[in-house]
Design an enzyme around this catalytic site. Structure first.
Site, PDB file in Angstrom:
ATOM      1  N   GLU A  97       0.830  -1.199   0.000  1.00  0.00           N
ATOM      2  CA  GLU A  97       0.000   0.000   0.000  1.00  0.00           C
ATOM      3  C   GLU A  97       0.866   1.251   0.000  1.00  0.00           C
ATOM      4  O   GLU A  97       1.981   1.243   0.511  1.00  0.00           O
ATOM      5  CB  GLU A  97      -0.888   0.009   1.249  1.00  0.00           C
ATOM      6  CG  GLU A  97      -1.947  -1.076   1.196  1.00  0.00           C
ATOM      7  CD  GLU A  97      -2.774  -1.179   2.479  1.00  0.00           C
ATOM      8  OE1 GLU A  97      -3.987  -1.391   2.353  1.00  0.00           O
ATOM      9  OE2 GLU A  97      -2.222  -1.063   3.575  1.00  0.00           O
ATOM     10  N   CYS A 110       3.532   8.566   0.838  1.00  0.00           N
ATOM     11  CA  CYS A 110       4.198   7.650   1.753  1.00  0.00           C
ATOM     12  C   CYS A 110       4.306   6.304   1.043  1.00  0.00           C
ATOM     13  O   CYS A 110       3.282   5.692   0.726  1.00  0.00           O
ATOM     14  CB  CYS A 110       3.357   7.560   3.025  1.00  0.00           C
ATOM     15  SG  CYS A 110       3.926   6.350   4.197  1.00  0.00           S
ATOM     16  N   CYS A 117       7.684  -6.744   6.948  1.00  0.00           N
ATOM     17  CA  CYS A 117       8.909  -6.237   7.567  1.00  0.00           C
ATOM     18  C   CYS A 117       9.404  -7.271   8.560  1.00  0.00           C
ATOM     19  O   CYS A 117       8.616  -7.875   9.275  1.00  0.00           O
ATOM     20  CB  CYS A 117       8.646  -4.912   8.275  1.00  0.00           C
ATOM     21  SG  CYS A 117      10.146  -4.187   8.997  1.00  0.00           S
ATOM     22  N   CYS A 121       8.610  -4.736  15.149  1.00  0.00           N
ATOM     23  CA  CYS A 121       8.306  -3.777  16.226  1.00  0.00           C
ATOM     24  C   CYS A 121       6.893  -4.087  16.759  1.00  0.00           C
ATOM     25  O   CYS A 121       5.967  -4.328  15.976  1.00  0.00           O
ATOM     26  CB  CYS A 121       8.381  -2.351  15.713  1.00  0.00           C
ATOM     27  SG  CYS A 121       9.997  -1.957  15.001  1.00  0.00           S
ATOM     28  N   CYS A 124       3.448  -2.226  15.472  1.00  0.00           N
ATOM     29  CA  CYS A 124       3.311  -1.913  14.039  1.00  0.00           C
ATOM     30  C   CYS A 124       2.607  -3.050  13.285  1.00  0.00           C
ATOM     31  O   CYS A 124       3.003  -4.210  13.388  1.00  0.00           O
ATOM     32  CB  CYS A 124       4.703  -1.671  13.452  1.00  0.00           C
ATOM     33  SG  CYS A 124       4.732  -1.493  11.657  1.00  0.00           S
ATOM     34  N   GLY A 167       7.566  -1.736   5.500  1.00  0.00           N
ATOM     35  CA  GLY A 167       8.946  -2.182   5.351  1.00  0.00           C
ATOM     36  C   GLY A 167       9.985  -1.255   5.928  1.00  0.00           C
ATOM     37  O   GLY A 167       9.697  -0.109   6.279  1.00  0.00           O
ATOM     38  N   GLU A 168      11.196  -1.779   6.019  1.00  0.00           N
ATOM     39  CA  GLU A 168      12.337  -1.004   6.510  1.00  0.00           C
ATOM     40  C   GLU A 168      13.224  -0.695   5.308  1.00  0.00           C
ATOM     41  O   GLU A 168      13.915  -1.589   4.794  1.00  0.00           O
ATOM     42  CB  GLU A 168      13.081  -1.819   7.576  1.00  0.00           C
ATOM     43  CG  GLU A 168      14.439  -1.287   7.945  1.00  0.00           C
ATOM     44  CD  GLU A 168      14.457   0.185   8.343  1.00  0.00           C
ATOM     45  OE1 GLU A 168      13.621   0.622   9.152  1.00  0.00           O
ATOM     46  OE2 GLU A 168      15.321   0.906   7.821  1.00  0.00           O
ATOM     47  N   LEU A 222      12.628   6.558  16.968  1.00  0.00           N
ATOM     48  CA  LEU A 222      13.231   6.328  18.291  1.00  0.00           C
ATOM     49  C   LEU A 222      12.248   5.574  19.189  1.00  0.00           C
ATOM     50  O   LEU A 222      12.535   4.506  19.698  1.00  0.00           O
ATOM     51  CB  LEU A 222      13.621   7.651  18.937  1.00  0.00           C
ATOM     52  CG  LEU A 222      14.897   8.315  18.440  1.00  0.00           C
ATOM     53  CD1 LEU A 222      15.201   9.558  19.267  1.00  0.00           C
ATOM     54  CD2 LEU A 222      16.085   7.344  18.499  1.00  0.00           C
ATOM     55  N   ASN A 223      11.128   6.198  19.446  1.00  0.00           N
ATOM     56  CA  ASN A 223      10.017   5.552  20.164  1.00  0.00           C
ATOM     57  C   ASN A 223      10.307   5.193  21.619  1.00  0.00           C
ATOM     58  O   ASN A 223       9.440   4.611  22.295  1.00  0.00           O
ATOM     59  CB  ASN A 223       9.540   4.293  19.429  1.00  0.00           C
ATOM     60  CG  ASN A 223       9.098   4.611  18.009  1.00  0.00           C
ATOM     61  OD1 ASN A 223       8.685   5.730  17.737  1.00  0.00           O
ATOM     62  ND2 ASN A 223       9.190   3.658  17.123  1.00  0.00           N
ATOM     63  N   ASN A 297      -1.539   4.636  16.490  1.00  0.00           N
ATOM     64  CA  ASN A 297      -2.713   4.333  15.663  1.00  0.00           C
ATOM     65  C   ASN A 297      -3.041   2.857  15.839  1.00  0.00           C
ATOM     66  O   ASN A 297      -2.187   2.003  15.601  1.00  0.00           O
ATOM     67  CB  ASN A 297      -2.415   4.630  14.188  1.00  0.00           C
ATOM     68  CG  ASN A 297      -2.251   6.124  13.942  1.00  0.00           C
ATOM     69  OD1 ASN A 297      -3.117   6.915  14.330  1.00  0.00           O
ATOM     70  ND2 ASN A 297      -1.157   6.513  13.336  1.00  0.00           N
ATOM     71  N   CYS A 340       0.098   6.090   9.982  1.00  0.00           N
ATOM     72  CA  CYS A 340       1.364   5.427  10.309  1.00  0.00           C
ATOM     73  C   CYS A 340       1.132   4.112  11.032  1.00  0.00           C
ATOM     74  O   CYS A 340       0.403   4.046  12.009  1.00  0.00           O
ATOM     75  CB  CYS A 340       2.179   6.285  11.268  1.00  0.00           C
ATOM     76  SG  CYS A 340       2.872   7.706  10.521  1.00  0.00           S
TER      77      CYS A 340
HETATM   78  N1  SAH Z   1      10.481   0.934   8.904  1.00  0.00           N
HETATM   79  C1  SAH Z   1      10.598   2.333   8.923  1.00  0.00           C
HETATM   80  C2  SAH Z   1       9.537   3.034   8.101  1.00  0.00           C
HETATM   81  C3  SAH Z   1       8.140   2.505   8.209  1.00  0.00           C
HETATM   82  S1  SAH Z   1       7.331   2.748   9.749  1.00  0.00           S
HETATM   83  C4  SAH Z   1      10.592   2.854  10.355  1.00  0.00           C
HETATM   84  O1  SAH Z   1      10.322   2.065  11.257  1.00  0.00           O
HETATM   85  O2  SAH Z   1      10.907   4.010  10.534  1.00  0.00           O
HETATM   86  C5  SAH Z   1       6.981   4.501   9.702  1.00  0.00           C
HETATM   87  C6  SAH Z   1       6.701   5.121  11.048  1.00  0.00           C
HETATM   88  O3  SAH Z   1       5.462   4.632  11.581  1.00  0.00           O
HETATM   89  C7  SAH Z   1       7.751   4.818  12.112  1.00  0.00           C
HETATM   90  O4  SAH Z   1       8.152   5.997  12.738  1.00  0.00           O
HETATM   91  C8  SAH Z   1       7.028   3.934  13.097  1.00  0.00           C
HETATM   92  O5  SAH Z   1       7.556   4.103  14.395  1.00  0.00           O
HETATM   93  C9  SAH Z   1       5.608   4.433  12.967  1.00  0.00           C
HETATM   94  N2  SAH Z   1       4.593   3.489  13.406  1.00  0.00           N
HETATM   95  C10 SAH Z   1       4.613   2.150  13.276  1.00  0.00           C
HETATM   96  N3  SAH Z   1       3.485   1.608  13.798  1.00  0.00           N
HETATM   97  C11 SAH Z   1       2.743   2.638  14.272  1.00  0.00           C
HETATM   98  C12 SAH Z   1       1.445   2.729  14.890  1.00  0.00           C
HETATM   99  N4  SAH Z   1       0.709   1.646  15.111  1.00  0.00           N
HETATM  100  N5  SAH Z   1       0.974   3.944  15.226  1.00  0.00           N
HETATM  101  C13 SAH Z   1       1.719   5.047  14.961  1.00  0.00           C
HETATM  102  N6  SAH Z   1       2.908   5.033  14.357  1.00  0.00           N
HETATM  103  C14 SAH Z   1       3.433   3.838  14.016  1.00  0.00           C
HETATM  104 FE1  SF4 Z   2       9.288  -1.558  12.793  1.00  0.00          FE
HETATM  105 FE2  SF4 Z   2       9.155   0.150  10.716  1.00  0.00          FE
HETATM  106 FE3  SF4 Z   2       9.233  -2.527  10.324  1.00  0.00          FE
HETATM  107 FE4  SF4 Z   2       7.052  -1.387  11.363  1.00  0.00          FE
HETATM  108  S1  SF4 Z   2       7.869  -1.061   9.325  1.00  0.00           S
HETATM  109  S2  SF4 Z   2       8.077  -3.281  12.066  1.00  0.00           S
HETATM  110  S3  SF4 Z   2       7.965   0.260  12.600  1.00  0.00           S
HETATM  111  S4  SF4 Z   2      10.826  -1.273  11.229  1.00  0.00           S
END
Ligand code: SAH
Ligand code: SF4
Length: 352
Positions: A97, A110, A117, A121, A124, A167-168, A222-223, A297, A340
């Site tokens: 998507e 985006c 991925c 995390c 996510c 994805g990363e 960072l988170n 989210n 996100c």
């Molecule tokens: N993999 C990369 C890019 C994709 S994720 C990364 O991790 O940066 C893009 C952003 O969405 C990241 O900052 C991630 O921390 C955030 N994100 C992931 N899951 C989320 C959620 N459920 N609610 C809000 N932000 C989220």
């Molecule tokens: Fe983590 Fe980004 Fe992969 Fe989601 S897309 S699992 S936030 S690295």
């Protein structure tokens, strides 16, 4: 139903030097590569027959041995706030998507860089579906072609691209780099590096290498402000702990006035206390960073919740008081699960 594979060479996703090298043994001048670029990435034409400034002979040579792939947008959902989420069906049946976010002064796309991925995390939706495969540069850049064409049809233009979809990106550096070259190319999308942002969970060596190779912007997820907390949320932290990651953020070469973005997903009762905010501001002290706060989210199966607005504001105020530029990211496209961390294509299941 089994699809027949198209074995013609896909010109989409090639960099200019790659395209030049492909055309040279076919007796074609170097400038032809830029000519093709303009058709594909400026006019979004995928049919060689329509490329009227190429000779008829060249066009038929291209048609017989080459193609310009264009995965179909199987579904487009439009949010009440104007955000559009497109689901692309890739040639092997996988799905990804992308999300187009219209704002007052920009049109941001985006994009996804992998199907799923591997980094897992805990907050996510893409992480929850696991890793399926890397996307090709053609598949990555097609998302931009598709969105830019939709905008062009309305007399509008794509202004920004962020690698914040599925994805990363720094786990698929080669294909992402090729896509970035097309985004930055004068004959391609012609975007400045300021308007192309790579978001990463913090793959330190690849981030520093990419920063040297391309003048793009970086966002680092960072988170958390402490290793124990971050390792629980983001397993990759065990490999590249916070100190190393923040040191790398400080080393990214920046043009004057520019900053690295630190993204921070706020999870209620987990990482949203004023003490967390204070620890974060100590971690970032003196660095050229701006913080993007992203209230969590929700998605199906997730156990976290977003903090109440008061807590979000309190967190932000601690950072602001420490002199750190901070914004809370708006919740765009939540009604169509385009915000996100919500992208998973219904877990990306293959079509029968
Ligand atoms: N993999 C990369 C890019 C994709 S994720 C990364 O991790 O940066 C893009 C952003 O969405 C990241 O900052 C991630 O921390 C955030 N994100 C992931 N899951 C989320 C959620 N459920 N609610 C809000 N932000 C989220
Ligand atoms: Fe983590 Fe980004 Fe992969 Fe989601 S897309 S699992 S936030 S690295």
């Amino acid at each position: 139903m089994k699809r027949e594979r198209d074995i013609r060479t896909d010109l989409k996703g090639m960099t200019i030097p790659e395209l030049e090298a492909f055309l040279a043994p076919r007796g074609k001048e170097r400038y032809r590569a830029r000519q093709l670029y303009r058709w594909v990435y400026r006019k979004f034409v995928n049919d060689f027959g329509m490329m009227t400034d190429l000779s008829v002979g060249f066009r038929s040579l291209l048609s017989s041995s080459c193609r310009i792939s264009a995965p179909s947008a199987e579904r487009i959902e439009v949010s009440a706030d104007g955000t559009e989420k497109s689901l692309f069906r890739l040639e092997d049946g996988e799905a990804v998507e992308s999300v187009l976010i219209p704002e007052e002064d920009r049109r941001t796309l985006c994009v996804s860089s992998q199907v799923g991925c591997a980094l897992g995390c805990g907050f996510c939706a893409t992480g929850a579906m696991g890793f399926r495969r890397d996307m090709t540069s053609a598949e990555i850049i097609h998302q931009a072609c598709f969105a830019a064409k939709r905008l062009a049809d309305r007399g509008d233009r794509l202004s920004n691209v962020v690698f914040m979809g599925m994805g990363e990106p720094l786990r698929n550096v080669q294909e992402v780099s090729r896509a970035i070259e097309i985004l930055l190319s004068q004959d391609g999308f012609g975007l400045s590096g300021k308007r192309v942002t790579v978001s990463t969970a913090g793959i330190v060596p690849e981030m520093l290498a990419m920063a040297v190779n391309y003048p793009v912007s970086f966002a680092v997820s960072l988170n958390a402000s402490r290793d124990a907390q971050r390792s629980l949320l983001m397993p990759i932290n065990r490999k590249y702990p916070l100190r190393e990651l923040v040191a790398a953020m400080r080393r990214i070469p920046l043009q004057s006035g520019r900053k690295v973005t630190a993204e921070y997903v706020l999870l209620s009762g987990v990482n949203d206390s004023p003490e967390d905010a204070a620890a974060l501001s100590r971690l970032l002290r003196g660095a050229r960073v701006k913080v993007n706060l992203i209230p969590f989210n929700a998605y199906e199966g997730s156990s976290f919740t977003a903090p109440p607005t008061d807590s979000v504001n309190r967190f932000r105020d601690v950072l602001l008081a420490a002199g750190i530029q901070t914004i809370t990211r708006g919740r765009r496209g939540v009604d169509i699960r385009a915000a996100c961390g919500q992208l998973s294509c219904g877990f990306g299941g293959k079509r029968g």
